[in-house]
Design an enzyme around this catalytic site. Structure first.
Site, PDB file in Angstrom:
ATOM      1  N   LYS A  10       0.855  -1.203   0.000  1.00 33.76           N
ATOM      2  CA  LYS A  10       0.000   0.000   0.000  1.00 33.76           C
ATOM      3  C   LYS A  10       0.878   1.236   0.000  1.00 33.76           C
ATOM      4  O   LYS A  10       2.048   1.191   0.406  1.00 33.76           O
ATOM      5  CB  LYS A  10      -0.947   0.016   1.208  1.00 33.76           C
ATOM      6  CG  LYS A  10      -0.254   0.106   2.600  1.00 33.76           C
ATOM      7  CD  LYS A  10       0.091   1.497   3.070  1.00 33.76           C
ATOM      8  CE  LYS A  10       0.860   1.483   4.386  1.00 33.76           C
ATOM      9  NZ  LYS A  10       1.506   2.714   4.760  1.00 33.76           N
ATOM     10  N   ASP A 136      -2.002  -1.824  10.394  1.00 34.51           N
ATOM     11  CA  ASP A 136      -2.254  -1.765   8.953  1.00 34.51           C
ATOM     12  C   ASP A 136      -2.861  -3.053   8.404  1.00 34.51           C
ATOM     13  O   ASP A 136      -3.218  -3.113   7.225  1.00 34.51           O
ATOM     14  CB  ASP A 136      -0.943  -1.503   8.185  1.00 34.51           C
ATOM     15  CG  ASP A 136      -0.518  -0.037   8.252  1.00 34.51           C
ATOM     16  OD1 ASP A 136      -1.369   0.809   8.576  1.00 34.51           O
ATOM     17  OD2 ASP A 136       0.662   0.229   7.970  1.00 34.51           O
TER      18      ASP A 136
HETATM   19  O1  C5P Z   1       0.265  -1.553  15.126  1.00 37.73           O
HETATM   20  P1  C5P Z   1       1.700  -1.744  14.771  1.00 37.73           P
HETATM   21  O2  C5P Z   1       2.341  -2.845  15.586  1.00 37.73           O
HETATM   22  O3  C5P Z   1       1.916  -1.928  13.308  1.00 37.73           O
HETATM   23  O4  C5P Z   1       2.433  -0.400  15.144  1.00 37.73           O
HETATM   24  C1  C5P Z   1       3.822  -0.327  15.283  1.00 37.73           C
HETATM   25  C2  C5P Z   1       4.153   0.846  16.201  1.00 37.73           C
HETATM   26  O5  C5P Z   1       3.789   2.065  15.557  1.00 37.73           O
HETATM   27  C3  C5P Z   1       3.365   0.836  17.495  1.00 37.73           C
HETATM   28  O6  C5P Z   1       4.042   0.104  18.479  1.00 37.73           O
HETATM   29  C4  C5P Z   1       3.326   2.319  17.837  1.00 37.73           C
HETATM   30  O7  C5P Z   1       4.535   2.719  18.423  1.00 37.73           O
HETATM   31  C5  C5P Z   1       3.237   2.981  16.482  1.00 37.73           C
HETATM   32  N1  C5P Z   1       1.845   3.295  16.098  1.00 37.73           N
HETATM   33  C6  C5P Z   1       1.202   4.362  16.730  1.00 37.73           C
HETATM   34  N2  C5P Z   1      -0.094   4.649  16.393  1.00 37.73           N
HETATM   35  C7  C5P Z   1      -0.726   3.956  15.421  1.00 37.73           C
HETATM   36  C8  C5P Z   1      -0.068   2.892  14.754  1.00 37.73           C
HETATM   37  C9  C5P Z   1       1.228   2.590  15.117  1.00 37.73           C
HETATM   38  O8  C5P Z   1       1.763   5.009  17.609  1.00 37.73           O
HETATM   39  N3  C5P Z   1      -1.978   4.271  15.100  1.00 37.73           N
END
Ligand code: C5P
Length: 293
Positions: A10, A136
């Site tokens: 994406k 995502d």
């Molecule tokens: O959800 P995911 O594990 O992909 O996110 C990785 C990191 O990105 C999270 O640990 C967080 O630090 C940050 N993040 C965030 N807010 C979001 C998505 C991700 O702070 N909406």
């Protein structure tokens, strides 16, 4: 039985950070769309109960640090599946690039195991499972073009952008999404995305409106920390790409270009400067896969 499934990357057309939440995540508002740069996931059932991972890339871990592995663990645990699975990832999407490669592999694994083990889950149910793996993943389950809100899991489908080329350039290093969000400061943001304007441009199929609306507040972190990312962006702009933006938390920078000869010009401008350059078609929910040779 085998299942083979495509896992497209994406790009963000917009990314806005509204505020930091009590759970540590950031409240987001973004528009994402799929592109014809995809990994392929092959799933083969195993009688013994384990999860095995194999990949064409040396950059992906083979254990539960890999989101596809975690997707299989989640499905096995939630639905009490005793059988095992061999997961082969043919990796084409660069790793830690801002293109949701790992999330798309996880989404494809959820979808593929749903078929392989005949679980009968619909896309919404798969997306709900997906958010347990990463912010995502729900978008990658649904694909197409959508507004993503909340952590990224609240999705509103949008019409796809008109057909165009997407030129992607990835500097040699990856970035950590957590570190980029950690360093984000609202007061450093110079330009905020206008969601309504992007929605209107997509609804009208207005390519130049989409290019003008491209905006990502995380550029305020990554472009500062990595001068090479800023240089790539400037080079693409100088060679006439009408719309240029960093995707996600970076470091990949993309440009949208309508005409094939203009796409070639942008690709050529990056030769010798950036080794990982791709020219692919936008998918966005419509259109056949097509590649610039
Ligand atoms: O959800 P995911 O594990 O992909 O996110 C990785 C990191 O990105 C999270 O640990 C967080 O630090 C940050 N993040 C965030 N807010 C979001 C998505 C991700 O702070 N909406």
């Amino acid at each position: 039985m085998d299942v083979s499934i495509k896992a497209p990357a994406k790009i963000n057309l917009t990314l806005d950070v509204l505020h930091k939440r009590d759970d540590g995540y950031h409240e987001l508002e973004m528009v994402m769309t799929t592109i014809d740069l995809a990994d392929r996931i092959d799933l083969t059932e195993k009688a013994a109960g384990g999860i095995q991972l194999e990949s064409s890339s040396g950059f992906v871990p083979f254990d539960d640090r890999n989101l596809a592995y975690r997707a299989a663990q989640l499905i096995k645990g939630r639905f009490n599946i005793n059988k095992g699975v061999h997961i082969k990832i043919d990796k084409k999407i660069p790793v830690a690039a801002g293109l949701a490669g790992g999330s798309s592999d996880a989404a494809a694994t959820l979808k593929g195991l749903n078929q392989l083990w005949q679980l009968g889950l619909n896309l919404e149910e798969l997306a709900e499972l997906g958010v347990e793996l990463g912010s995502d993943v729900p978008f990658c389950v649904l694909g197409g073009t959508a507004i993503a809100q909340g952590r990224g899991e609240r999705l509103t489908p949008l019409p796809p952008p008109p057909p165009c080329w997407v030129i992607l350039a990835k500097p040699p290093h990856g970035v950590s999404t957590a570190e980029v969000f950690g360093a984000f400061r609202q007061e450093k943001v110079e330009k905020r995305p206008q969601l309504e304007q992007m929605e209107a441009a997509l609804a009208a199929g207005d390519f130049h409106g989409i290019c003008q609306g491209l905006s990502n507040v995380l550029e305020s972190v990554t472009l500062d920390q990595y001068p090479k990312v800023r240089l790539i962006k400037e080079k693409m702009q100088r060679f006439g790409a009408p719309g240029v933006l960093m995707s996600g938390s970076g470091p990949t920078v993309f440009s949208l270009v309508e005409q094939e000869n203009a796409a070639r010009r942008v690709v050529n401008s990056l030769r010798g400067f950036c080794r990982q350059v791709y020219a692919v078609r936008i998918l966005g929910g419509l259109g056949e896969p097509n590649r610039l040779e």
